[in-house]
Design a protein around this motif. Structure first.
Motif, PDB file in Angstrom:
ATOM      1  N   UNK A  75       9.172-109.502 -53.866  1.00 46.93           N
ATOM      2  CA  UNK A  75       8.705-108.138 -53.598  1.00 46.93           C
ATOM      3  C   UNK A  75       7.229-107.987 -53.944  1.00 46.93           C
ATOM      4  N   UNK A 122      14.879-103.665 -59.524  1.00 46.54           N
ATOM      5  CA  UNK A 122      16.303-103.355 -59.332  1.00 46.54           C
ATOM      6  C   UNK A 122      17.081-104.567 -58.822  1.00 46.54           C
ATOM      7  N   UNK A 123      16.522-105.242 -57.840  1.00 48.43           N
ATOM      8  CA  UNK A 123      17.223-106.410 -57.302  1.00 48.43           C
ATOM      9  C   UNK A 123      17.293-107.527 -58.338  1.00 48.43           C
ATOM     10  N   UNK A 158       9.343-101.473 -58.045  1.00 46.44           N
ATOM     11  CA  UNK A 158      10.614-100.873 -58.441  1.00 46.44           C
ATOM     12  C   UNK A 158      11.786-101.551 -57.749  1.00 46.44           C
ATOM     13  N   UNK A 159      11.649-101.768 -56.469  1.00 51.99           N
ATOM     14  CA  UNK A 159      12.720-102.444 -55.754  1.00 51.99           C
ATOM     15  C   UNK A 159      12.943-103.844 -56.288  1.00 51.99           C
ATOM     16  N   UNK A 160      11.850-104.509 -56.594  1.00 49.88           N
ATOM     17  CA  UNK A 160      11.953-105.850 -57.150  1.00 49.88           C
ATOM     18  C   UNK A 160      12.684-105.857 -58.480  1.00 49.88           C
TER      19      UNK A 160
END
Lengths: 219, 219
Positions: free
Chosen positions: A195, A181-182, A177-179
DNA sequence: TCGGGACTGGACGATTTGGTCCAGTCTGTG
DNA sequence: CACAGACTGGACCAAATCGTCCAGTCCCGA
Protein backbone atom coordinates in the motif's frame (compact mmCIF):
# COMPACT_ATOMS: atom_id res chain seq x y z
CA UNK A 1 -18.20 10.69 25.13
CA UNK A 2 -18.36 14.44 25.26
CA UNK A 3 -15.18 16.25 24.43
CA UNK A 4 -14.65 18.59 27.29
CA UNK A 5 -12.36 21.52 27.60
CA UNK A 6 -9.43 21.58 29.98
CA UNK A 7 -10.29 19.62 33.10
CA UNK A 8 -11.95 21.31 35.97
CA UNK A 9 -9.44 20.24 38.59
CA UNK A 10 -6.44 20.83 36.40
CA UNK A 11 -5.96 24.28 37.94
CA UNK A 12 -4.34 23.17 41.18
CA UNK A 13 -2.14 20.25 40.36
CA UNK A 14 1.09 19.26 41.98
CA UNK A 15 3.90 18.16 39.72
CA UNK A 16 3.42 14.77 41.22
CA UNK A 17 -0.29 14.84 40.52
CA UNK A 18 0.23 15.91 36.94
CA UNK A 19 2.69 13.08 36.45
CA UNK A 20 0.22 10.54 37.78
CA UNK A 21 -2.46 11.98 35.58
CA UNK A 22 -0.28 11.62 32.52
CA UNK A 23 0.62 8.11 33.53
CA UNK A 24 -3.04 7.20 33.66
CA UNK A 25 -3.68 8.60 30.20
CA UNK A 26 -0.63 6.86 28.78
CA UNK A 27 -1.58 3.54 30.33
CA UNK A 28 -5.15 3.84 29.12
CA UNK A 29 -3.97 4.80 25.65
CA UNK A 30 -1.80 1.72 25.46
CA UNK A 31 -4.47 -0.67 26.66
CA UNK A 32 -7.14 0.88 24.49
CA UNK A 33 -4.86 0.67 21.51
CA UNK A 34 -4.31 -3.02 21.94
CA UNK A 35 -7.77 -4.07 23.05
CA UNK A 36 -10.09 -1.36 21.92
CA UNK A 37 -11.79 1.28 24.01
CA UNK A 38 -14.92 -0.64 24.90
CA UNK A 39 -12.91 -3.73 25.73
CA UNK A 40 -10.74 -1.91 28.22
CA UNK A 41 -12.36 -1.75 31.65
CA UNK A 42 -11.28 0.99 33.98
CA UNK A 43 -10.29 -1.56 36.57
CA UNK A 44 -7.68 -2.81 34.18
CA UNK A 45 -6.34 0.69 33.70
CA UNK A 46 -6.22 1.05 37.44
CA UNK A 47 -4.36 -2.20 37.90
CA UNK A 48 -1.92 -1.63 35.07
CA UNK A 49 -1.24 1.82 36.39
CA UNK A 50 -0.78 0.69 39.96
CA UNK A 51 -3.19 3.24 41.35
CA UNK A 52 -6.48 2.96 43.14
CA UNK A 53 -9.80 3.48 41.50
CA UNK A 54 -10.66 6.52 43.52
CA UNK A 55 -7.53 8.12 42.20
CA UNK A 56 -8.64 7.65 38.64
CA UNK A 57 -11.94 9.28 39.42
CA UNK A 58 -10.05 11.98 41.22
CA UNK A 59 -8.56 13.08 37.92
CA UNK A 60 -11.30 12.21 35.47
CA UNK A 61 -15.03 12.65 35.88
CA UNK A 62 -15.81 9.56 33.83
CA UNK A 63 -14.53 7.19 31.20
CA UNK A 64 -15.46 9.48 28.36
CA UNK A 65 -13.23 12.19 29.74
CA UNK A 66 -10.38 9.73 29.91
CA UNK A 67 -10.99 8.66 26.33
CA UNK A 68 -11.01 12.28 25.28
CA UNK A 69 -7.60 12.71 26.85
CA UNK A 70 -6.36 9.57 25.22
CA UNK A 71 -7.37 10.96 21.85
CA UNK A 72 -5.63 14.22 22.62
CA UNK A 73 -2.50 12.34 23.61
CA UNK A 74 -2.64 10.38 20.37
CA UNK A 75 -2.73 13.60 18.42
CA UNK A 76 0.20 14.93 20.37
CA UNK A 77 2.19 11.75 19.87
CA UNK A 78 1.44 11.70 16.16
CA UNK A 79 2.44 15.31 15.68
CA UNK A 80 5.60 15.06 17.73
CA UNK A 81 6.58 11.92 15.85
CA UNK A 82 5.75 13.11 12.35
CA UNK A 83 6.21 16.83 12.33
CA UNK A 84 9.99 16.92 12.76
CA UNK A 85 10.46 14.72 9.74
CA UNK A 86 7.67 16.04 7.57
CA UNK A 87 8.72 19.61 8.19
CA UNK A 88 12.04 18.87 6.57
CA UNK A 89 10.51 17.47 3.42
CA UNK A 90 11.54 19.42 0.36
CA UNK A 91 12.29 16.65 -2.08
CA UNK A 92 11.14 13.21 -3.04
CA UNK A 93 14.19 11.89 -1.31
CA UNK A 94 13.10 13.48 1.96
CA UNK A 95 9.64 12.04 1.56
CA UNK A 96 11.09 8.63 1.00
CA UNK A 97 13.07 8.94 4.19
CA UNK A 98 9.81 9.53 5.96
CA UNK A 99 8.30 6.46 4.35
CA UNK A 100 11.27 4.40 5.43
CA UNK A 101 10.86 5.51 9.00
CA UNK A 102 7.20 4.49 8.90
CA UNK A 103 8.27 1.07 7.73
CA UNK A 104 11.00 0.57 10.28
CA UNK A 105 8.59 1.84 12.91
CA UNK A 106 6.08 -0.80 11.94
CA UNK A 107 8.71 -3.48 12.06
CA UNK A 108 10.13 -2.41 15.37
CA UNK A 109 6.76 -2.26 17.04
CA UNK A 110 5.77 -5.60 15.59
CA UNK A 111 2.25 -6.83 16.22
CA UNK A 112 -0.32 -5.45 16.35
CA UNK A 113 0.10 -3.80 12.97
CA UNK A 114 -2.37 -1.08 13.76
CA UNK A 115 -2.53 2.65 13.55
CA UNK A 116 -3.39 4.07 16.98
CA UNK A 117 -5.45 6.78 15.35
CA UNK A 118 -7.08 4.62 12.73
CA UNK A 119 -8.23 2.01 15.20
CA UNK A 120 -9.70 4.66 17.47
CA UNK A 121 -11.43 6.24 14.51
CA UNK A 122 -12.88 2.94 13.47
CA UNK A 123 -14.28 2.14 16.87
CA UNK A 124 -15.46 5.56 17.95
CA UNK A 125 -16.59 7.33 14.82
CA UNK A 126 -19.86 5.43 14.76
CA UNK A 127 -20.60 5.82 18.42
CA UNK A 128 -19.55 9.22 19.55
CA UNK A 129 -19.65 12.20 17.32
CA UNK A 130 -17.41 14.28 19.54
CA UNK A 131 -14.69 11.69 19.34
CA UNK A 132 -15.26 11.34 15.62
CA UNK A 133 -14.71 15.03 15.13
CA UNK A 134 -11.55 15.00 17.20
CA UNK A 135 -10.22 12.10 15.17
CA UNK A 136 -11.17 13.87 11.97
CA UNK A 137 -9.17 16.81 13.24
CA UNK A 138 -6.17 14.58 13.81
CA UNK A 139 -6.41 13.17 10.31
CA UNK A 140 -6.70 16.72 9.08
CA UNK A 141 -3.59 17.77 10.95
CA UNK A 142 -1.71 14.79 9.60
CA UNK A 143 -2.88 15.58 6.12
CA UNK A 144 -1.71 19.15 6.62
CA UNK A 145 1.77 18.07 7.65
CA UNK A 146 2.11 15.89 4.58
CA UNK A 147 0.50 18.40 2.28
CA UNK A 148 2.87 21.12 3.47
CA UNK A 149 5.80 18.93 2.62
CA UNK A 150 4.39 18.24 -0.81
CA UNK A 151 3.71 21.93 -1.31
CA UNK A 152 7.34 22.68 -0.53
CA UNK A 153 8.33 20.05 -3.05
CA UNK A 154 6.15 21.77 -5.57
CA UNK A 155 7.67 25.14 -4.81
CA UNK A 156 11.07 23.62 -5.20
CA UNK A 157 10.01 22.53 -8.64
CA UNK A 158 10.06 18.86 -7.76
CA UNK A 159 6.35 18.44 -8.09
CA UNK A 160 4.14 19.21 -11.00
CA UNK A 161 2.38 22.57 -10.58
CA UNK A 162 -0.91 20.86 -11.27
CA UNK A 163 -0.46 18.41 -8.42
CA UNK A 164 -2.77 18.96 -5.46
CA UNK A 165 -0.83 18.46 -2.20
CA UNK A 166 -3.96 18.13 -0.10
CA UNK A 167 -5.37 15.46 -2.34
CA UNK A 168 -2.11 13.58 -2.54
CA UNK A 169 -1.83 13.70 1.23
CA UNK A 170 -5.29 12.21 1.62
CA UNK A 171 -4.33 9.44 -0.75
CA UNK A 172 -1.17 8.71 1.20
CA UNK A 173 -3.01 8.53 4.51
CA UNK A 174 -5.70 6.34 3.01
CA UNK A 175 -3.08 3.93 1.73
CA UNK A 176 -1.44 3.94 5.14
CA UNK A 177 -4.67 3.18 6.92
CA UNK A 178 -5.70 0.48 4.52
CA UNK A 179 -2.26 -1.01 4.72
CA UNK A 180 -2.41 -1.11 8.49
CA UNK A 181 -5.80 -2.79 8.49
CA UNK A 182 -4.82 -5.47 6.01
CA UNK A 183 -1.48 -6.07 7.66
CA UNK A 184 -3.14 -6.51 11.02
CA UNK A 185 -5.84 -8.78 9.71
CA UNK A 186 -3.48 -10.93 7.67
CA UNK A 187 -0.77 -10.72 10.33
CA UNK A 188 1.64 -9.86 7.59
CA UNK A 189 3.47 -6.65 6.88
CA UNK A 190 3.39 -7.20 3.14
CA UNK A 191 0.05 -5.46 2.51
CA UNK A 192 1.36 -2.44 4.36
CA UNK A 193 4.44 -2.32 2.18
CA UNK A 194 2.40 -2.77 -0.97
CA UNK A 195 0.00 0.00 0.00
CA UNK A 196 2.79 2.39 0.86
CA UNK A 197 4.51 1.65 -2.42
CA UNK A 198 1.33 2.39 -4.27
CA UNK A 199 0.98 5.71 -2.50
CA UNK A 200 4.53 6.67 -3.30
CA UNK A 201 4.20 5.66 -6.92
CA UNK A 202 1.18 7.87 -6.97
CA UNK A 203 3.14 10.81 -5.62
CA UNK A 204 6.00 10.10 -7.97
CA UNK A 205 3.61 10.19 -10.89
CA UNK A 206 3.32 13.89 -10.16
CA UNK A 207 7.02 14.47 -9.94
CA UNK A 208 8.32 16.86 -12.54
CA UNK A 209 10.37 14.67 -14.80
CA UNK A 210 13.86 15.98 -14.24
CA UNK A 211 15.40 13.99 -17.04
CA UNK A 212 13.93 11.29 -19.21
CA UNK A 213 11.57 9.48 -16.88
CA UNK A 214 11.04 5.79 -17.26
CA UNK A 215 7.76 5.52 -15.42
CA UNK A 216 5.18 6.90 -17.78
CA UNK A 217 3.05 9.52 -16.10
CA UNK A 218 -0.65 8.90 -16.28
CA UNK A 219 -2.79 12.03 -16.31
CA UNK B 1 -15.54 -16.27 19.60
CA UNK B 2 -14.78 -19.73 18.37
CA UNK B 3 -15.52 -20.43 14.77
CA UNK B 4 -17.65 -23.51 14.81
CA UNK B 5 -18.57 -25.84 12.04
CA UNK B 6 -22.15 -26.20 10.82
CA UNK B 7 -24.54 -25.74 13.70
CA UNK B 8 -25.53 -28.68 15.76
CA UNK B 9 -29.27 -28.18 15.42
CA UNK B 10 -29.11 -27.29 11.76
CA UNK B 11 -29.86 -30.90 10.83
CA UNK B 12 -33.60 -30.79 11.42
CA UNK B 13 -34.77 -27.36 10.38
CA UNK B 14 -38.10 -26.42 8.91
CA UNK B 15 -38.12 -23.98 6.03
CA UNK B 16 -39.74 -21.58 8.42
CA UNK B 17 -37.06 -22.16 11.01
CA UNK B 18 -34.30 -21.65 8.52
CA UNK B 19 -35.88 -18.40 7.41
CA UNK B 20 -36.07 -17.13 10.97
CA UNK B 21 -32.49 -18.12 11.53
CA UNK B 22 -31.38 -16.18 8.48
CA UNK B 23 -33.43 -13.22 9.59
CA UNK B 24 -31.62 -13.21 12.91
CA UNK B 25 -28.23 -13.27 11.26
CA UNK B 26 -29.21 -10.53 8.83
CA UNK B 27 -30.57 -8.34 11.58
CA UNK B 28 -27.51 -8.88 13.73
CA UNK B 29 -25.24 -8.16 10.79
CA UNK B 30 -26.95 -4.88 10.16
CA UNK B 31 -26.88 -3.73 13.76
CA UNK B 32 -23.30 -4.84 14.27
CA UNK B 33 -22.29 -3.05 11.12
CA UNK B 34 -23.71 0.22 12.29
CA UNK B 35 -22.82 0.03 15.97
CA UNK B 36 -20.04 -2.45 16.25
CA UNK B 37 -20.19 -5.99 17.58
CA UNK B 38 -19.51 -5.23 21.21
CA UNK B 39 -21.95 -2.35 21.19
CA UNK B 40 -24.78 -4.52 19.95
CA UNK B 41 -26.55 -6.31 22.80
CA UNK B 42 -28.44 -9.44 21.98
CA UNK B 43 -31.58 -7.93 23.41
CA UNK B 44 -31.44 -5.35 20.69
CA UNK B 45 -31.11 -8.03 18.05
CA UNK B 46 -34.08 -9.77 19.58
CA UNK B 47 -36.18 -6.62 19.57
CA UNK B 48 -35.20 -5.55 16.07
CA UNK B 49 -35.92 -9.02 14.84
CA UNK B 50 -39.25 -9.26 16.57
CA UNK B 51 -38.47 -12.59 18.16
CA UNK B 52 -38.07 -13.72 21.72
CA UNK B 53 -34.75 -14.24 23.38
CA UNK B 54 -35.27 -17.93 23.85
CA UNK B 55 -35.68 -18.22 20.12
CA UNK B 56 -32.30 -16.67 19.52
CA UNK B 57 -30.71 -19.13 21.87
CA UNK B 58 -32.67 -21.85 20.18
CA UNK B 59 -30.65 -21.27 17.03
CA UNK B 60 -27.32 -20.11 18.40
CA UNK B 61 -25.43 -21.44 21.39
CA UNK B 62 -23.99 -18.03 22.24
CA UNK B 63 -23.12 -14.62 20.89
CA UNK B 64 -19.85 -15.81 19.42
CA UNK B 65 -21.68 -18.30 17.26
CA UNK B 66 -23.95 -15.56 16.02
CA UNK B 67 -20.97 -13.36 15.22
CA UNK B 68 -19.38 -16.22 13.35
CA UNK B 69 -22.47 -16.51 11.21
CA UNK B 70 -22.54 -12.79 10.66
CA UNK B 71 -19.01 -12.96 9.34
CA UNK B 72 -19.95 -15.84 7.07
CA UNK B 73 -22.91 -13.88 5.78
CA UNK B 74 -20.66 -10.91 5.10
CA UNK B 75 -18.41 -13.09 3.03
CA UNK B 76 -21.35 -14.44 1.13
CA UNK B 77 -22.75 -10.95 0.51
CA UNK B 78 -19.38 -9.67 -0.63
CA UNK B 79 -18.82 -12.53 -3.03
CA UNK B 80 -22.31 -12.43 -4.47
CA UNK B 81 -22.04 -8.69 -4.94
CA UNK B 82 -18.53 -8.61 -6.39
CA UNK B 83 -18.02 -11.87 -8.18
CA UNK B 84 -20.49 -11.33 -11.03
CA UNK B 85 -18.82 -8.10 -12.01
CA UNK B 86 -15.23 -9.02 -11.31
CA UNK B 87 -15.59 -12.28 -13.22
CA UNK B 88 -16.36 -10.29 -16.33
CA UNK B 89 -13.29 -8.16 -16.07
CA UNK B 90 -11.06 -8.53 -19.09
CA UNK B 91 -10.12 -4.95 -19.78
CA UNK B 92 -9.41 -1.72 -18.00
CA UNK B 93 -12.81 -0.55 -19.10
CA UNK B 94 -14.43 -3.47 -17.29
CA UNK B 95 -12.44 -2.73 -14.19
CA UNK B 96 -13.53 0.87 -14.29
CA UNK B 97 -17.12 -0.23 -14.47
CA UNK B 98 -16.54 -2.10 -11.26
CA UNK B 99 -15.02 0.96 -9.66
CA UNK B 100 -18.00 3.02 -10.72
CA UNK B 101 -20.37 0.58 -9.12
CA UNK B 102 -18.40 0.80 -5.88
CA UNK B 103 -18.79 4.53 -5.98
CA UNK B 104 -22.47 4.57 -6.75
CA UNK B 105 -22.92 1.93 -4.08
CA UNK B 106 -21.26 4.16 -1.51
CA UNK B 107 -23.41 7.08 -2.54
CA UNK B 108 -26.63 5.14 -2.51
CA UNK B 109 -25.99 3.68 0.90
CA UNK B 110 -24.94 7.05 2.29
CA UNK B 111 -23.70 7.18 5.85
CA UNK B 112 -22.07 5.36 7.42
CA UNK B 113 -19.27 5.25 4.86
CA UNK B 114 -17.92 1.99 6.16
CA UNK B 115 -16.89 -1.33 4.75
CA UNK B 116 -18.84 -4.09 6.50
CA UNK B 117 -15.82 -6.32 6.34
CA UNK B 118 -13.25 -3.73 7.23
CA UNK B 119 -15.08 -2.54 10.30
CA UNK B 120 -15.51 -6.10 11.53
CA UNK B 121 -11.83 -6.74 10.91
CA UNK B 122 -10.86 -3.68 12.83
CA UNK B 123 -12.92 -4.54 15.84
CA UNK B 124 -12.41 -8.28 15.99
CA UNK B 125 -8.91 -8.92 14.73
CA UNK B 126 -7.38 -7.86 18.03
CA UNK B 127 -9.78 -9.73 20.20
CA UNK B 128 -10.57 -13.03 18.60
CA UNK B 129 -8.13 -14.89 16.49
CA UNK B 130 -10.76 -17.15 14.97
CA UNK B 131 -12.68 -14.18 13.71
CA UNK B 132 -9.48 -12.56 12.53
CA UNK B 133 -8.64 -15.59 10.45
CA UNK B 134 -12.10 -15.69 8.93
CA UNK B 135 -11.85 -12.03 8.03
CA UNK B 136 -8.40 -12.61 6.59
CA UNK B 137 -9.95 -15.33 4.49
CA UNK B 138 -12.57 -12.92 3.21
CA UNK B 139 -9.95 -10.37 2.29
CA UNK B 140 -8.06 -13.15 0.58
CA UNK B 141 -11.12 -14.17 -1.40
CA UNK B 142 -11.74 -10.58 -2.40
CA UNK B 143 -8.14 -10.23 -3.42
CA UNK B 144 -8.47 -13.37 -5.47
CA UNK B 145 -11.50 -12.09 -7.35
CA UNK B 146 -9.71 -8.88 -8.24
CA UNK B 147 -6.45 -10.61 -9.01
CA UNK B 148 -8.20 -13.02 -11.36
CA UNK B 149 -9.64 -10.13 -13.26
CA UNK B 150 -6.26 -8.49 -13.50
CA UNK B 151 -4.72 -11.76 -14.61
CA UNK B 152 -7.27 -11.99 -17.41
CA UNK B 153 -6.37 -8.45 -18.40
CA UNK B 154 -2.76 -9.49 -18.50
CA UNK B 155 -3.54 -12.50 -20.63
CA UNK B 156 -5.50 -10.27 -22.94
CA UNK B 157 -2.40 -8.20 -23.34
CA UNK B 158 -3.86 -5.21 -21.56
CA UNK B 159 -1.59 -5.47 -18.60
CA UNK B 160 2.14 -5.48 -18.50
CA UNK B 161 3.51 -9.04 -18.23
CA UNK B 162 5.57 -7.91 -15.28
CA UNK B 163 2.56 -6.72 -13.32
CA UNK B 164 1.67 -8.82 -10.29
CA UNK B 165 -2.12 -9.23 -10.11
CA UNK B 166 -2.06 -10.36 -6.48
CA UNK B 167 -0.03 -7.40 -5.40
CA UNK B 168 -2.13 -4.96 -7.38
CA UNK B 169 -5.25 -6.46 -5.87
CA UNK B 170 -3.90 -5.97 -2.36
CA UNK B 171 -3.14 -2.36 -3.17
CA UNK B 172 -6.64 -1.80 -4.47
CA UNK B 173 -8.24 -3.27 -1.39
CA UNK B 174 -5.97 -1.29 0.89
CA UNK B 175 -6.94 1.90 -0.87
CA UNK B 176 -10.58 0.93 -0.58
CA UNK B 177 -10.31 0.28 3.13
CA UNK B 178 -8.36 3.42 3.84
CA UNK B 179 -10.80 5.40 1.78
CA UNK B 180 -13.73 4.01 3.71
CA UNK B 181 -12.14 4.82 7.05
CA UNK B 182 -11.28 8.38 6.13
CA UNK B 183 -14.62 8.98 4.48
CA UNK B 184 -16.44 7.76 7.55
CA UNK B 185 -14.32 9.76 9.96
CA UNK B 186 -14.48 12.96 7.94
CA UNK B 187 -18.10 12.32 6.95
CA UNK B 188 -17.13 13.07 3.41
CA UNK B 189 -16.96 10.83 0.39
CA UNK B 190 -14.05 12.73 -1.10
CA UNK B 191 -11.29 10.71 0.59
CA UNK B 192 -12.88 7.56 -0.73
CA UNK B 193 -12.90 8.91 -4.25
CA UNK B 194 -9.32 10.10 -3.95
CA UNK B 195 -8.16 6.74 -2.64
CA UNK B 196 -9.94 4.83 -5.36
CA UNK B 197 -8.47 7.11 -8.01
CA UNK B 198 -5.02 6.48 -6.62
CA UNK B 199 -5.56 2.76 -6.79
CA UNK B 200 -6.75 2.92 -10.36
CA UNK B 201 -3.91 5.15 -11.42
CA UNK B 202 -1.67 2.54 -9.88
CA UNK B 203 -3.25 -0.20 -11.93
CA UNK B 204 -3.17 1.94 -15.04
CA UNK B 205 0.52 2.48 -14.53
CA UNK B 206 0.86 -1.19 -15.42
CA UNK B 207 -1.30 -1.01 -18.50
CA UNK B 208 0.47 -1.86 -21.68
CA UNK B 209 0.55 1.42 -23.57
CA UNK B 210 -1.73 0.53 -26.50
CA UNK B 211 -1.25 3.48 -28.83
CA UNK B 212 -0.46 7.11 -28.36
CA UNK B 213 -2.31 7.99 -25.20
CA UNK B 214 -4.86 10.77 -25.52
CA UNK B 215 -4.72 11.80 -21.89
CA UNK B 216 -1.85 14.19 -21.98
CA UNK B 217 1.13 12.84 -20.23
CA UNK B 218 2.14 15.78 -18.14
CA UNK B 219 5.62 16.53 -19.44
C1' DT C 1 3.78 22.11 62.14
C1' DC C 2 -0.08 22.55 59.53
C1' DG C 3 -2.98 22.12 55.48
C1' DG C 4 -4.10 20.45 51.09
C1' DG C 5 -3.52 17.67 47.50
C1' DA C 6 -2.06 12.69 46.50
C1' DC C 7 -3.33 8.27 47.45
C1' DT C 8 -5.07 3.65 49.49
C1' DG C 9 -8.50 0.21 49.67
C1' DG C 10 -12.40 -1.56 49.69
C1' DA C 11 -17.42 -1.48 50.35
C1' DC C 12 -21.34 -0.36 47.84
C1' DG C 13 -25.10 0.60 44.37
C1' DA C 14 -26.93 0.56 39.81
C1' DT C 15 -27.02 -0.95 35.34
C1' DT C 16 -26.10 -3.73 31.48
C1' DT C 17 -25.37 -7.91 29.48
C1' DG C 18 -24.88 -12.74 28.39
C1' DG C 19 -27.06 -16.67 29.23
C1' DT C 20 -30.61 -20.16 31.43
C1' DC C 21 -35.06 -22.05 32.11
C1' DC C 22 -39.63 -23.25 31.58
C1' DA C 23 -44.57 -23.43 31.01
C1' DG C 24 -47.36 -23.06 27.51
C1' DT C 25 -49.04 -21.80 22.61
C1' DC C 26 -48.93 -22.04 17.61
C1' DT C 27 -48.31 -24.37 13.12
C1' DG C 28 -47.56 -27.50 9.61
C1' DT C 29 -47.30 -32.27 8.18
C1' DG C 30 -47.25 -37.53 8.11
C1' DC D 1 -55.05 -36.41 15.35
C1' DA D 2 -50.48 -36.45 17.09
C1' DC D 3 -46.11 -34.92 17.14
C1' DA D 4 -42.06 -32.07 16.32
C1' DG D 5 -40.26 -28.07 15.76
C1' DA D 6 -41.27 -22.85 16.00
C1' DC D 7 -42.17 -19.48 19.13
C1' DT D 8 -43.75 -16.48 23.25
C1' DG D 9 -42.79 -14.16 27.44
C1' DG D 10 -40.86 -13.31 31.21
C1' DA D 11 -38.61 -14.70 35.44
C1' DC D 12 -34.18 -15.40 36.80
C1' DC D 13 -28.98 -15.82 37.63
C1' DA D 14 -24.20 -14.38 37.36
C1' DA D 15 -20.75 -11.55 35.92
C1' DA D 16 -18.82 -7.35 34.36
C1' DT D 17 -18.60 -2.71 34.61
C1' DC D 18 -19.29 2.14 35.67
C1' DG D 19 -19.38 5.10 39.13
C1' DT D 20 -19.78 6.67 44.30
C1' DC D 21 -18.23 7.18 48.81
C1' DC D 22 -15.46 7.44 52.71
C1' DA D 23 -12.21 6.76 56.46
C1' DG D 24 -7.77 7.27 56.86
C1' DT D 25 -2.69 7.64 55.47
C1' DC D 26 1.18 9.79 53.01
C1' DC D 27 3.83 13.55 51.21
C1' DC D 28 5.33 18.17 50.49
C1' DG D 29 5.72 23.00 50.66
C1' DA D 30 4.52 27.54 53.07
Amino acid sequence: MAVRGPEKGSARLTARGAATRRRIVATAADLMFRQGVAATPLDQVVDACGISKSQLYHYFPDKDALVTEVIAMREHLMVSAQKPQLEQVRSMRDLERWRDSLLTGLRERGLPYKCPIGSLANELSSRCDDARQSLAGIFGAWQGLIADGLARMREAGELDPGADPEELAVAVIAALQGGYLLAETMQDEQPFVVALDMAFDHVKAHVKTPVADLTQSDN
